[in-house]
Design a protein around this motif. Structure first.
Motif, PDB file in Angstrom:
ATOM      1  N   ARG A 222       0.826  -1.208   0.000  1.00 28.75           N
ATOM      2  CA  ARG A 222       0.000   0.000   0.000  1.00 28.75           C
ATOM      3  C   ARG A 222       0.864   1.264   0.000  1.00 28.75           C
ATOM      4  O   ARG A 222       0.550   2.252  -0.660  1.00 28.75           O
ATOM      5  CB  ARG A 222      -0.935   0.013   1.203  1.00 28.75           C
ATOM      6  CG  ARG A 222      -2.039  -1.023   1.186  1.00 28.75           C
ATOM      7  CD  ARG A 222      -2.983  -0.805   0.037  1.00 28.75           C
ATOM      8  NE  ARG A 222      -4.168  -1.668   0.105  1.00 28.75           N
ATOM      9  CZ  ARG A 222      -4.845  -2.045  -0.966  1.00 28.75           C
ATOM     10  NH1 ARG A 222      -4.465  -1.649  -2.169  1.00 28.75           N
ATOM     11  NH2 ARG A 222      -5.908  -2.816  -0.844  1.00 28.75           N
ATOM     12  N   ASP A 223       1.967   1.235   0.748  1.00 32.36           N
ATOM     13  CA  ASP A 223       2.830   2.413   0.859  1.00 32.36           C
ATOM     14  C   ASP A 223       4.245   1.950   1.180  1.00 32.36           C
ATOM     15  O   ASP A 223       4.586   1.736   2.353  1.00 32.36           O
ATOM     16  CB  ASP A 223       2.310   3.346   1.954  1.00 32.36           C
ATOM     17  CG  ASP A 223       3.221   4.546   2.162  1.00 32.36           C
ATOM     18  OD1 ASP A 223       4.096   4.807   1.302  1.00 32.36           O
ATOM     19  OD2 ASP A 223       3.066   5.237   3.187  1.00 32.36           O
ATOM     20  N   PRO A 224       5.100   1.755   0.163  1.00 27.52           N
ATOM     21  CA  PRO A 224       6.458   1.262   0.402  1.00 27.52           C
ATOM     22  C   PRO A 224       7.242   2.104   1.408  1.00 27.52           C
ATOM     23  O   PRO A 224       8.066   1.571   2.156  1.00 27.52           O
ATOM     24  CB  PRO A 224       7.098   1.313  -0.991  1.00 27.52           C
ATOM     25  CG  PRO A 224       5.948   1.161  -1.929  1.00 27.52           C
ATOM     26  CD  PRO A 224       4.815   1.895  -1.280  1.00 27.52           C
ATOM     27  N   GLN A 225       6.976   3.422   1.452  1.00 30.69           N
ATOM     28  CA  GLN A 225       7.713   4.273   2.381  1.00 30.69           C
ATOM     29  C   GLN A 225       7.354   4.003   3.838  1.00 30.69           C
ATOM     30  O   GLN A 225       8.067   4.439   4.744  1.00 30.69           O
ATOM     31  CB  GLN A 225       7.457   5.744   2.037  1.00 30.69           C
ATOM     32  CG  GLN A 225       7.980   6.169   0.673  1.00 30.69           C
ATOM     33  CD  GLN A 225       9.486   6.362   0.647  1.00 30.69           C
ATOM     34  OE1 GLN A 225      10.070   6.824   1.615  1.00 30.69           O
ATOM     35  NE2 GLN A 225      10.108   6.014  -0.463  1.00 30.69           N
ATOM     36  N   SER A 226       6.249   3.280   4.065  1.00 29.58           N
ATOM     37  CA  SER A 226       5.882   2.962   5.442  1.00 29.58           C
ATOM     38  C   SER A 226       6.814   1.912   6.038  1.00 29.58           C
ATOM     39  O   SER A 226       6.884   1.767   7.256  1.00 29.58           O
ATOM     40  CB  SER A 226       4.436   2.462   5.502  1.00 29.58           C
ATOM     41  OG  SER A 226       4.308   1.183   4.878  1.00 29.58           O
ATOM     42  N   LEU A 227       7.539   1.196   5.166  1.00 24.20           N
ATOM     43  CA  LEU A 227       8.462   0.167   5.652  1.00 24.20           C
ATOM     44  C   LEU A 227       9.908   0.633   5.544  1.00 24.20           C
ATOM     45  O   LEU A 227      10.693   0.463   6.477  1.00 24.20           O
ATOM     46  CB  LEU A 227       8.274  -1.125   4.851  1.00 24.20           C
ATOM     47  CG  LEU A 227       9.114  -2.325   5.306  1.00 24.20           C
ATOM     48  CD1 LEU A 227       8.758  -2.724   6.736  1.00 24.20           C
ATOM     49  CD2 LEU A 227       8.887  -3.507   4.361  1.00 24.20           C
ATOM     50  N   HIS A 228      10.259   1.234   4.418  1.00 23.01           N
ATOM     51  CA  HIS A 228      11.605   1.762   4.202  1.00 23.01           C
ATOM     52  C   HIS A 228      11.488   3.199   3.730  1.00 23.01           C
ATOM     53  O   HIS A 228      11.004   3.447   2.628  1.00 23.01           O
ATOM     54  CB  HIS A 228      12.354   0.941   3.133  1.00 23.01           C
ATOM     55  CG  HIS A 228      12.589  -0.473   3.508  1.00 23.01           C
ATOM     56  ND1 HIS A 228      13.338  -0.843   4.600  1.00 23.01           N
ATOM     57  CD2 HIS A 228      12.173  -1.631   2.926  1.00 23.01           C
ATOM     58  CE1 HIS A 228      13.379  -2.165   4.677  1.00 23.01           C
ATOM     59  NE2 HIS A 228      12.680  -2.661   3.680  1.00 23.01           N
ATOM     60  N   ARG A 229      11.933   4.146   4.551  1.00 21.55           N
ATOM     61  CA  ARG A 229      11.905   5.546   4.158  1.00 21.55           C
ATOM     62  C   ARG A 229      13.117   5.818   3.276  1.00 21.55           C
ATOM     63  O   ARG A 229      14.249   5.789   3.733  1.00 21.55           O
ATOM     64  CB  ARG A 229      11.938   6.429   5.413  1.00 21.55           C
ATOM     65  CG  ARG A 229      11.840   7.915   5.139  1.00 21.55           C
ATOM     66  CD  ARG A 229      10.450   8.336   4.690  1.00 21.55           C
ATOM     67  NE  ARG A 229       9.427   8.022   5.674  1.00 21.55           N
ATOM     68  CZ  ARG A 229       8.138   8.255   5.494  1.00 21.55           C
ATOM     69  NH1 ARG A 229       7.722   8.796   4.361  1.00 21.55           N
ATOM     70  NH2 ARG A 229       7.260   7.938   6.423  1.00 21.55           N
ATOM     71  N   TRP A 230      12.865   6.041   1.974  1.00 20.03           N
ATOM     72  CA  TRP A 230      13.955   6.167   1.011  1.00 20.03           C
ATOM     73  C   TRP A 230      13.550   7.153  -0.076  1.00 20.03           C
ATOM     74  O   TRP A 230      12.701   6.846  -0.913  1.00 20.03           O
ATOM     75  CB  TRP A 230      14.270   4.800   0.411  1.00 20.03           C
ATOM     76  CG  TRP A 230      15.428   4.778  -0.526  1.00 20.03           C
ATOM     77  CD1 TRP A 230      16.516   5.595  -0.535  1.00 20.03           C
ATOM     78  CD2 TRP A 230      15.609   3.874  -1.625  1.00 20.03           C
ATOM     79  NE1 TRP A 230      17.361   5.269  -1.557  1.00 20.03           N
ATOM     80  CE2 TRP A 230      16.837   4.222  -2.243  1.00 20.03           C
ATOM     81  CE3 TRP A 230      14.862   2.828  -2.137  1.00 20.03           C
ATOM     82  CZ2 TRP A 230      17.324   3.535  -3.352  1.00 20.03           C
ATOM     83  CZ3 TRP A 230      15.351   2.143  -3.240  1.00 20.03           C
ATOM     84  CH2 TRP A 230      16.567   2.489  -3.824  1.00 20.03           C
ATOM     85  N   PRO A 231      14.127   8.357  -0.085  1.00 16.73           N
ATOM     86  CA  PRO A 231      13.703   9.377  -1.052  1.00 16.73           C
ATOM     87  C   PRO A 231      13.843   8.940  -2.505  1.00 16.73           C
ATOM     88  O   PRO A 231      13.081   9.396  -3.359  1.00 16.73           O
ATOM     89  CB  PRO A 231      14.637  10.564  -0.738  1.00 16.73           C
ATOM     90  CG  PRO A 231      15.055  10.347   0.676  1.00 16.73           C
ATOM     91  CD  PRO A 231      15.130   8.862   0.854  1.00 16.73           C
ATOM     92  N   GLN A 232      14.813   8.084  -2.813  1.00 13.43           N
ATOM     93  CA  GLN A 232      15.040   7.673  -4.198  1.00 13.43           C
ATOM     94  C   GLN A 232      14.283   6.398  -4.574  1.00 13.43           C
ATOM     95  O   GLN A 232      14.517   5.842  -5.651  1.00 13.43           O
ATOM     96  CB  GLN A 232      16.545   7.456  -4.429  1.00 13.43           C
ATOM     97  CG  GLN A 232      17.402   8.664  -4.097  1.00 13.43           C
ATOM     98  CD  GLN A 232      16.972   9.908  -4.838  1.00 13.43           C
ATOM     99  OE1 GLN A 232      16.673   9.851  -6.025  1.00 13.43           O
ATOM    100  NE2 GLN A 232      16.930  11.034  -4.154  1.00 13.43           N
ATOM    101  N   ALA A 233      13.408   5.935  -3.719  1.00 13.93           N
ATOM    102  CA  ALA A 233      12.688   4.692  -4.008  1.00 13.93           C
ATOM    103  C   ALA A 233      11.850   4.835  -5.266  1.00 13.93           C
ATOM    104  O   ALA A 233      11.225   5.867  -5.507  1.00 13.93           O
ATOM    105  CB  ALA A 233      11.799   4.325  -2.821  1.00 13.93           C
ATOM    106  N   ARG A 234      11.836   3.779  -6.090  1.00 15.45           N
ATOM    107  CA  ARG A 234      11.093   3.810  -7.342  1.00 15.45           C
ATOM    108  C   ARG A 234       9.732   3.134  -7.217  1.00 15.45           C
ATOM    109  O   ARG A 234       8.830   3.404  -8.010  1.00 15.45           O
ATOM    110  CB  ARG A 234      11.902   3.098  -8.442  1.00 15.45           C
ATOM    111  CG  ARG A 234      13.246   3.730  -8.723  1.00 15.45           C
ATOM    112  CD  ARG A 234      13.105   5.156  -9.222  1.00 15.45           C
ATOM    113  NE  ARG A 234      12.348   5.229 -10.447  1.00 15.45           N
ATOM    114  CZ  ARG A 234      12.858   5.048 -11.658  1.00 15.45           C
ATOM    115  NH1 ARG A 234      14.152   4.803 -11.793  1.00 15.45           N
ATOM    116  NH2 ARG A 234      12.103   5.126 -12.727  1.00 15.45           N
TER     117      ARG A 234
END
Length: 270
Positions: A222-234
């Motif tokens: 649902r929200d990849p940033q909820s597990l790994h906070r990564w500004p460059q995540a694709r």
């Protein structure tokens, strides 16, 4: 020369071909320069009511796909390959629509009038698949930074992707298999099968259901940033509108099932 300088030069040389080809599109065995497509006789302006990437109305100069793939038949499939390894494979009948009119178009960016940028995303151009009538086409069917287009004859999914044929037809893994093909194969392989090169394989050596508790895996999808906070995540998340709870349940059932069917194959790669 210092090793660090050599590494930088090596990286620049490695990226140079991609930079030089940024304004060139490969279609089957042909190559088209941006300048030629901007003066193509079939080029026209199309209006997109709600761009799935920019989230706003847009007007594009675009080509119908049969201008580049003459004789395209509804039974064929078309692969759109982005410069980062993303691969969207879409049925020609979907691109055309039931009435035979084009629903999807290849937008061509004029460098003198660049398109706006979406927050957190690179430039979308110069070649971007846009939909004037998206219907149920999700964000995975709006590939941008396209570098190659090719037609594919319809064929069964590789056996390495398929659930156990002995499973009953109503098993959740079969529905999840369809969800996986529609939403995940654009970025990932599974058991080595698939054309994408953007994300990791989702079964070999480890399936995500083997190392993530289900609650965390659901939250991640649902929200990849909820597990790994990564500004460059694709990787982007799938909202309930894009991936229903029932489809998410089925997808997880498919992944759990495939964790017991590990095999590595290169057979399905184009």
């Amino acid at each position: 020369m210092k090793p660090s300088c050599k590494a930088v030069i090596f990286l620049l040389i490695g990226w140079l071909p991609g930079l030089l080809l940024a304004t060139e599109l490969r279609v089957e065995a042909s190559r088209y320069r941006l300048e030629a497509l901007l003066t193509h006789p079939a080029l026209r302006e199309v209006e997109v009511a709600d761009d799935a990437v920019l989230h706003r109305p847009m007007r594009y100069r675009a080509l119908p796909l049969d201008a580049l793939l003459p004789g395209l038949r509804p039974g064929e499939r078309v692969q759109f390959i982005a410069d980062d390894g993303f691969v969207a494979e879409i049925e020609a009948a979907t691109l055309m629509g039931a009435d035979g009119r084009w629903r999807a178009w290849l937008a061509v960016e004029d460098p003198t009038r660049p398109w706006p940028r979406a927050p957190g995303k690179p430039d979308l151009g110069p070649f971007y698949l846009v939909w004037t009538d998206p219907g149920d086409a999700g964000p995975e069917q709006w590939p941008y930074r396209i570098v190659a287009i090719r037609r594919r004859e319809p064929q069964p999914a590789p056996a390495a992707l398929s659930p156990d044929p002995a499973l009953p037809a109503h098993a959740a893994a079969w529905r999840g298999f369809a969800v996986f093909q529609r939403n995940c194969l654009a970025c990932h392989t599974l058991n080595g099968a698939g054309a994408a090169q953007l994300g990791p394989d989702l079964n070999v050596p480890h399936n995500p259901t083997e190392y993530l508790p289900e609650a965390l895996l659901r939250a991640y999808l649902r929200d990849p940033q909820s597990l790994h906070r990564w500004p460059q995540a694709r990787m982007r998340g799938f909202s309930p509108q894009q991936l229903s709870d029932a489809d998410l349940d089925a997808l997880l059932a498919y992944l759990r099932h495939m964790a017991g069917r590990k095999r590595w194959t290169e057979d399905a790669r184009p």
